[in-house]
Design a protein around this motif. Structure first.
Motif, PDB file in Angstrom:
ATOM      1  N   GLN A  73     -58.351  68.175 -87.315  1.00 36.21           N
ATOM      2  CA  GLN A  73     -59.321  68.737 -88.265  1.00 36.21           C
ATOM      3  C   GLN A  73     -58.649  69.761 -89.191  1.00 36.21           C
ATOM      4  OE1 GLN A  73     -62.488  68.077 -88.746  1.00 36.21           O
ATOM      5  NE2 GLN A  73     -63.005  69.757 -90.127  1.00 36.21           N
ATOM      6  N   LEU A  74     -57.825  70.629 -88.597  1.00 34.24           N
ATOM      7  CA  LEU A  74     -57.147  71.667 -89.382  1.00 34.24           C
ATOM      8  C   LEU A  74     -56.148  71.043 -90.362  1.00 34.24           C
ATOM      9  CD1 LEU A  74     -56.884  74.741 -89.770  1.00 34.24           C
ATOM     10  CD2 LEU A  74     -54.993  74.695 -88.162  1.00 34.24           C
ATOM     11  N   ILE A  75     -55.405  70.041 -89.877  1.00 34.35           N
ATOM     12  CA  ILE A  75     -54.434  69.358 -90.743  1.00 34.35           C
ATOM     13  C   ILE A  75     -55.163  68.690 -91.907  1.00 34.35           C
ATOM     14  CG2 ILE A  75     -52.758  67.453 -90.829  1.00 34.35           C
ATOM     15  CD1 ILE A  75     -52.022  68.165 -87.926  1.00 34.35           C
ATOM     16  N   GLU A  76     -56.291  68.075 -91.600  1.00 37.10           N
ATOM     17  CA  GLU A  76     -57.110  67.415 -92.607  1.00 37.10           C
ATOM     18  C   GLU A  76     -57.557  68.416 -93.682  1.00 37.10           C
ATOM     19  OE1 GLU A  76     -57.776  64.239 -92.783  1.00 37.10           O
ATOM     20  OE2 GLU A  76     -59.022  64.491 -94.577  1.00 37.10           O
ATOM     21  N   GLU A  77     -58.052  69.576 -93.235  1.00 37.35           N
ATOM     22  CA  GLU A  77     -58.539  70.592 -94.179  1.00 37.35           C
ATOM     23  C   GLU A  77     -57.415  71.095 -95.085  1.00 37.35           C
ATOM     24  OE1 GLU A  77     -61.555  71.390 -94.729  1.00 37.35           O
ATOM     25  OE2 GLU A  77     -62.556  70.518 -92.996  1.00 37.35           O
ATOM     26  N   PHE A  78     -56.247  71.330 -94.491  1.00 35.28           N
ATOM     27  CA  PHE A  78     -55.132  71.850 -95.278  1.00 35.28           C
ATOM     28  C   PHE A  78     -54.609  70.816 -96.267  1.00 35.28           C
ATOM     29  CE2 PHE A  78     -54.568  75.525 -92.433  1.00 35.28           C
ATOM     30  CZ  PHE A  78     -54.365  76.487 -93.402  1.00 35.28           C
ATOM     31  N   SER A  79     -54.650  69.531 -95.871  1.00 36.90           N
ATOM     32  CA  SER A  79     -54.083  68.514 -96.758  1.00 36.90           C
ATOM     33  C   SER A  79     -54.967  68.288 -97.984  1.00 36.90           C
ATOM     34  CB  SER A  79     -53.854  67.207 -95.999  1.00 36.90           C
ATOM     35  OG  SER A  79     -55.076  66.689 -95.554  1.00 36.90           O
ATOM     36  N   LEU A  80     -56.173  68.867 -97.989  1.00 33.82           N
ATOM     37  CA  LEU A  80     -57.054  68.754 -99.152  1.00 33.82           C
ATOM     38  C   LEU A  80     -56.696  69.771-100.235  1.00 33.82           C
ATOM     39  CD1 LEU A  80     -60.511  68.363 -97.354  1.00 33.82           C
ATOM     40  CD2 LEU A  80     -59.189  66.566 -98.464  1.00 33.82           C
ATOM     41  N   LEU A  81     -55.859  70.751 -99.878  1.00 31.93           N
ATOM     42  CA  LEU A  81     -55.495  71.794-100.842  1.00 31.93           C
ATOM     43  C   LEU A  81     -54.450  71.293-101.834  1.00 31.93           C
ATOM     44  CD1 LEU A  81     -55.317  74.865 -98.439  1.00 31.93           C
ATOM     45  CD2 LEU A  81     -57.169  74.221 -99.973  1.00 31.93           C
ATOM     46  N   PRO A  82     -54.416  71.854-103.044  1.00 33.88           N
ATOM     47  CA  PRO A  82     -53.475  71.352-104.058  1.00 33.88           C
ATOM     48  C   PRO A  82     -52.031  71.650-103.677  1.00 33.88           C
ATOM     49  CG  PRO A  82     -54.536  73.369-104.802  1.00 33.88           C
ATOM     50  CD  PRO A  82     -55.223  72.986-103.525  1.00 33.88           C
ATOM     51  N   GLY A  83     -51.158  70.667-103.852  1.00 34.69           N
ATOM     52  CA  GLY A  83     -49.728  70.846-103.584  1.00 34.69           C
ATOM     53  C   GLY A  83     -49.377  70.755-102.112  1.00 34.69           C
ATOM     54  N   ILE A  84     -50.358  70.473-101.257  1.00 35.10           N
ATOM     55  CA  ILE A  84     -50.073  70.351 -99.826  1.00 35.10           C
ATOM     56  C   ILE A  84     -50.352  68.924 -99.378  1.00 35.10           C
ATOM     57  CG2 ILE A  84     -50.664  71.158 -97.502  1.00 35.10           C
ATOM     58  CD1 ILE A  84     -51.171  73.846 -98.581  1.00 35.10           C
ATOM     59  N   GLY A  85     -49.297  68.214 -99.008  1.00 34.10           N
ATOM     60  CA  GLY A  85     -49.451  66.853 -98.527  1.00 34.10           C
ATOM     61  C   GLY A  85     -49.690  66.845 -97.027  1.00 34.10           C
ATOM     62  N   LYS A  86     -49.757  65.640 -96.475  1.00 32.57           N
ATOM     63  CA  LYS A  86     -50.005  65.478 -95.043  1.00 32.57           C
ATOM     64  C   LYS A  86     -48.920  66.172 -94.210  1.00 32.57           C
ATOM     65  CE  LYS A  86     -53.142  63.335 -92.530  1.00 32.57           C
ATOM     66  NZ  LYS A  86     -54.577  63.352 -92.740  1.00 32.57           N
ATOM     67  N   LYS A  87     -47.671  66.052 -94.655  1.00 38.02           N
ATOM     68  CA  LYS A  87     -46.554  66.618 -93.886  1.00 38.02           C
ATOM     69  C   LYS A  87     -46.567  68.136 -93.898  1.00 38.02           C
ATOM     70  CE  LYS A  87     -43.051  63.557 -92.598  1.00 38.02           C
ATOM     71  NZ  LYS A  87     -41.639  63.265 -92.461  1.00 38.02           N
ATOM     72  N   SER A  88     -46.793  68.727 -95.081  1.00 37.92           N
ATOM     73  CA  SER A  88     -46.841  70.186 -95.160  1.00 37.92           C
ATOM     74  C   SER A  88     -48.029  70.699 -94.364  1.00 37.92           C
ATOM     75  CB  SER A  88     -46.993  70.656 -96.603  1.00 37.92           C
ATOM     76  OG  SER A  88     -46.106  70.005 -97.453  1.00 37.92           O
TER      77      SER A  88
END
Lengths: 198, 198
Positions: B10-25
């Motif tokens: 869930q946390l990874i999903e939320e962060f990957s929605l932010l600009p400039g942040i991909g799945k890996k970051s």
């Protein structure tokens, strides 16, 4: 004044502490967050608190988990005769992504680094030894290909081999999709040493 | 399974929605957060909720602010005869960083883009017109150097010039620290056109 609000500066400050996010990206993210719907921001804040509240270490493999033992250790379909030793929980994710490995894991929590004062007692080495029962037939050392990883591999090999278990390590060579021309000498040397008959 | 916990995914999903942040970051950041002290993560979650709760638009310049009017509009030291028109609140920050500009701002909230269906009525253009009183002596158009920014600059110039106010725009040319060799044709053309006597 640079930012017209304290809460905005605070948010930018918090984001810029994260790995790979500089001051500029933090500002960009904060500006983006200001435009998001309230629910999404609250969901994000909740996810942050949630993950810290629920997360614990698996008593068996020392990976992060919400339940104990973790979903890999408690999965009856996993092959209990093989343990793959890695440095960090993120390495478990990297290997799981291949869908190739069906055994168990052991997360050391780092690698040996005398310069940083990290010795075997700072890693989950004793915890690995307590898992070494007769059903374990192979230990795969999947540590990072750097000096600390190498040192840890050598240390663990010396420790585990006398116990009579098969100890293996990941193959070194040219990465898939890589270009021979741009591979470094060390990698090419390892690829030559590890050449296989076709 | 890839992640051993739902709250982590869930946390990874939320962060990957932010600009400039991909799945890996996002994964890297989530792993980093798991290791942070509880207080820091709670502080971060609070900063997220806080910024959304406290933030509003300034009734005068339409920048983000916690108080109304914002700290720039309410600052008696700012020069009220000049208004710098920008697209986004982040542009205000960029200009404030120079410490050169002492006037007021007006945040349009975007630029004209017929293809995306964004017309003058979607931007704070009327709100800019209501600010055009006799004390305003110069409008600086500081829009982005792309097609939409150009179109908005032309539109606003036509709208504002008949009101008798001086309308200016930012200079175009070779960026400081830039290399002439690597500058594109359009930039060099603009730099030639805008050449100054030394």
């Amino acid at each position: 004044m640079l930012y017209t609000s304290d809460s905005l500066s605070q948010l930018i400050e918090e984001f810029s502490l994260l790995p790979g996010i500089g001051k500029k990206s933090a500002q960009r993210i904060a500006m983006y967050i200001l435009k998001l719907p309230n629910e999404q921001v609250e969901r994000m804040a909740k996810a942050l608190v949630n993950v810290k509240e629920k997360m614990q270490y698996c008593v068996s493999c020392w990976n992060f988990t919400e339940q104990n033992p973790c979903s890999i250790c408690s999965n009856p379909k996993r092959d209990r005769s093989t343990i793959c030793v890695v440095e960090e929980p993120s390495d478990v994710i990297a290997i799981e992504k291949t869908n190739e490995y069906k055994g168990l894991y052991h997360v050391l929590g780092g690698s040996l680094s005398p310069l940083d004062g990290i010795g075997p007692e700072d890693l989950k080495v004793n915890e690995l030894l307590t898992r070494m029962n007769s059903s374990v037939q192979e230990i795969i050392l999947a540590l990072n290909p750097n000096i600390e990883g190498e040192a840890t591999t050598i240390y663990l090999t010396r420790l585990l081999k006398p116990l009579g278990t098969k100890v293996t390590r990941l193959a070194r060579g040219i990465p898939i999709g890589g270009d021979l021309e741009f591979a470094d000498e060390a990698t090419i040397t390892r690829a030559l040493e590890g050449r296989v008959v076709v």
